[in-house]
Design an enzyme around this catalytic site. Structure first.
Site, PDB file in Angstrom:
ATOM      1  N   LYS A 114       0.822  -1.215   0.000  1.00 54.75           N
ATOM      2  CA  LYS A 114       0.000   0.000   0.000  1.00 54.75           C
ATOM      3  C   LYS A 114       0.854   1.263   0.000  1.00 54.75           C
ATOM      4  O   LYS A 114       0.458   2.281  -0.560  1.00 54.75           O
ATOM      5  CB  LYS A 114      -0.952   0.013   1.203  1.00 54.75           C
ATOM      6  CG  LYS A 114      -2.113  -0.936   1.049  1.00 54.75           C
ATOM      7  CD  LYS A 114      -3.263  -0.528   1.958  1.00 54.75           C
ATOM      8  CE  LYS A 114      -4.443  -1.463   1.771  1.00 54.75           C
ATOM      9  NZ  LYS A 114      -5.524  -1.218   2.726  1.00 54.75           N
ATOM     10  N   LYS A 198      -4.866  -9.664  -6.955  1.00 57.10           N
ATOM     11  CA  LYS A 198      -6.065  -9.771  -6.132  1.00 57.10           C
ATOM     12  C   LYS A 198      -7.167  -8.820  -6.627  1.00 57.10           C
ATOM     13  O   LYS A 198      -6.868  -7.707  -7.033  1.00 57.10           O
ATOM     14  CB  LYS A 198      -5.661  -9.385  -4.702  1.00 57.10           C
ATOM     15  CG  LYS A 198      -6.646  -9.750  -3.641  1.00 57.10           C
ATOM     16  CD  LYS A 198      -6.109  -9.373  -2.273  1.00 57.10           C
ATOM     17  CE  LYS A 198      -6.305  -7.896  -1.995  1.00 57.10           C
ATOM     18  NZ  LYS A 198      -6.205  -7.523  -0.591  1.00 57.10           N
ATOM     19  N   LYS A 201     -10.595  -3.196  -4.117  1.00 50.44           N
ATOM     20  CA  LYS A 201     -11.382  -1.960  -4.164  1.00 50.44           C
ATOM     21  C   LYS A 201     -10.632  -0.846  -4.850  1.00 50.44           C
ATOM     22  O   LYS A 201     -11.208   0.065  -5.419  1.00 50.44           O
ATOM     23  CB  LYS A 201     -11.657  -1.480  -2.733  1.00 50.44           C
ATOM     24  CG  LYS A 201     -12.586  -2.332  -1.950  1.00 50.44           C
ATOM     25  CD  LYS A 201     -12.561  -1.881  -0.491  1.00 50.44           C
ATOM     26  CE  LYS A 201     -13.564  -2.677   0.321  1.00 50.44           C
ATOM     27  NZ  LYS A 201     -13.455  -2.410   1.751  1.00 50.44           N
TER      28      LYS A 201
HETATM   29  P1  AMP Z   1     -10.984  -4.961   2.903  1.00 56.37           P
HETATM   30  O1  AMP Z   1     -11.710  -4.674   1.670  1.00 56.37           O
HETATM   31  O2  AMP Z   1      -9.517  -4.902   2.724  1.00 56.37           O
HETATM   32  O3  AMP Z   1     -11.488  -4.235   4.105  1.00 56.37           O
HETATM   33  O4  AMP Z   1     -11.279  -6.493   3.199  1.00 56.37           O
HETATM   34  C1  AMP Z   1     -12.427  -6.972   3.848  1.00 56.37           C
HETATM   35  C2  AMP Z   1     -12.431  -8.479   3.874  1.00 56.37           C
HETATM   36  O5  AMP Z   1     -12.524  -9.001   2.542  1.00 56.37           O
HETATM   37  C3  AMP Z   1     -11.150  -9.103   4.464  1.00 56.37           C
HETATM   38  O6  AMP Z   1     -11.493 -10.241   5.221  1.00 56.37           O
HETATM   39  C4  AMP Z   1     -10.362  -9.515   3.253  1.00 56.37           C
HETATM   40  O7  AMP Z   1      -9.521 -10.617   3.515  1.00 56.37           O
HETATM   41  C5  AMP Z   1     -11.461  -9.904   2.275  1.00 56.37           C
HETATM   42  N1  AMP Z   1     -11.014  -9.717   0.878  1.00 56.37           N
HETATM   43  C6  AMP Z   1     -10.661  -8.549   0.296  1.00 56.37           C
HETATM   44  N2  AMP Z   1     -10.311  -8.745  -1.002  1.00 56.37           N
HETATM   45  C7  AMP Z   1     -10.453 -10.077  -1.234  1.00 56.37           C
HETATM   46  C8  AMP Z   1     -10.257 -10.914  -2.382  1.00 56.37           C
HETATM   47  N3  AMP Z   1      -9.859 -10.419  -3.542  1.00 56.37           N
HETATM   48  N4  AMP Z   1     -10.507 -12.234  -2.248  1.00 56.37           N
HETATM   49  C9  AMP Z   1     -10.928 -12.745  -1.069  1.00 56.37           C
HETATM   50  N5  AMP Z   1     -11.133 -12.025   0.040  1.00 56.37           N
HETATM   51  C10 AMP Z   1     -10.907 -10.700  -0.021  1.00 56.37           C
END
Ligand code: AMP
Ligand code: TRP
Length: 333
Positions: A114, A198, A201
């Protein structure tokens, strides 16, 4: 055995299929298992670690909450709240940041990704982000933390912090050492444009992800444009492993259909991508449209959302403030 579950999602907009499959859908399953006590947090303090527009942030806190509710989380069964309403998270985070070591934080790969090339310009908050995450978890005596694969390293750090606190202050087992709950299959959904990256967002291209609020037409066109290769669909797992885009799309299909990869392989091997993509779009629409429709409806009533968060925060505060008070006593205040 009853579990104490805690997990969080950042309100940074663009909630996508990876968040749904890797996290939110599992939150719902855990909530619906008997006896589990579940706490799900919209981690708005974490969101501040990268630049946010205040108006958009407020909207995104409500949107993430709406996604929780629309996916099947029930605020009567689970505690649902946003982090900034419970002061103990910030307070606990400070106490733990004096236990965590620089060397441990320096190993965090998410920070490196990041922060990018210019680490000097990253916020201090981004650097100590995993300590705040540890506070989130440890304040509730959490036993299990459902997350996607990308959060595994942060969970290990949280375990190290808990153990060091207990050891340094001679308070055996005071902070409970949590276990990660990471699904073996499909815990990492990849970008539709690059099967080695991956789904995220923050990817500038909206075509890299399926958003939870995409309408039917966008789902169809995103899947149509999703990167593939020029061969017929793979015959077996070995071959699938060498073809990341096919593997990702097969993974999405299998996980949404609750079936293992072998079954999907048997269904589609040797056929061409376009046929499979039609089926995949249909399935995505079937599973996601009800969620996005509900999300839209819930979002029309911001007062309802704010009330859910406020009620959750009161329940969370009752637990977390007690734990922080105990921590403060232990360190000598
Ligand atoms: P975040 O969007 O970083 O707040 O992630 C929220 C949750 O979604 C966390 O548990 C991440 O591990 C999961 N997550 C985010 N991106 C992915 C992805 N591409 N595949 C699987 N899980 C994800
Ligand atoms: N760091 C997590 C992510 O980006 C979000 C998060 C914050 C979290 N606090 C948490 C996840 C506590 C689980 C438990 O995905």
């Amino acid at each position: 055995m009853s579990k104490k579950i805690f997990s969080g999602v950042q309100p940074t907009g663009n909630l996508h299929l990876g968040n749904y499959i890797g996290a939110i859908r599992n939150f719902v399953d855990l909530q619906n298992e008997d006896q589990n006590e579940c706490i799900y947090c919209v981690v708005d303090l974490h969101a501040l670690t990268t630049k946010q527009d205040p108006v958009a942030l407020k909207k995104n806190i409500r949107e993430t909450t709406a996604a929780f509710l629309a996916s099947g989380l029930d605020y009567k069964k689970s505690i649902i709240f946003n982090q900034s309403l419970v002061k103990s998270h910030s307070e606990g985070s400070w106490l733990l940041s004096c236990v965590a070591r620089m060397g441990w934080l320096n190993r965090m790969t998410q920070f490196k990704e990041k922060a990018g090339k210019d680490k000097e310009k990253a916020s201090v908050g981004l650097y100590i982000y995993p300590v705040l995450m540890a506070a989130d978890i440890l304040l509730y005596d959490t036993t299990h933390v459902p997350v996607g694969e990308d959060q595994k390293q942060h969970l290990e750090l949280c375990r190290d912090i808990a153990q060091k606190f207990n050891l340094d202050f001679k308070a055996p087992n005071f902070l409970r050492v949590p276990e990660p709950l990471i699904k073996k299959n499909f815990s990492r959904i990849m970008s539709l444009k690059d099967g080695t990256k991956k789904m995220s967002k923050s990817d500038p291209s909206d075509f890299s992800r399926i958003n939870l609020n995409d309408d039917k037409d966008s789902i169809v066109s995103k899947i149509k444009k999703a990167k593939t290769d020029n061969h017929p669909l793979p015959e077996n797992q070995e071959e699938l492993k060498k073809r990341p885009e096919a593997e990702n799309l097969f993974g999405i299909y299998s996980s949404l259909n609750n079936q293992d990869l072998t079954k999907t392989l048997n269904e589609f091997s040797g056929r061409n991508f376009s046929e499979f993509k039609n089926k995949l779009s249909d399935l995505l629409i079937e599973k996601l449209s009800p969620v996005s429709q509900k999300m839209k409806n819930i979002q029309k009533d911001s007062k309802y959302i704010d009330d859910v968060l406020k009620e959750g925060a009161e329940r969370a505060n009752a637990i977390a403030s007690k734990k922080v008070d105990e921590m403060k006593k232990i360190v000598g205040f």
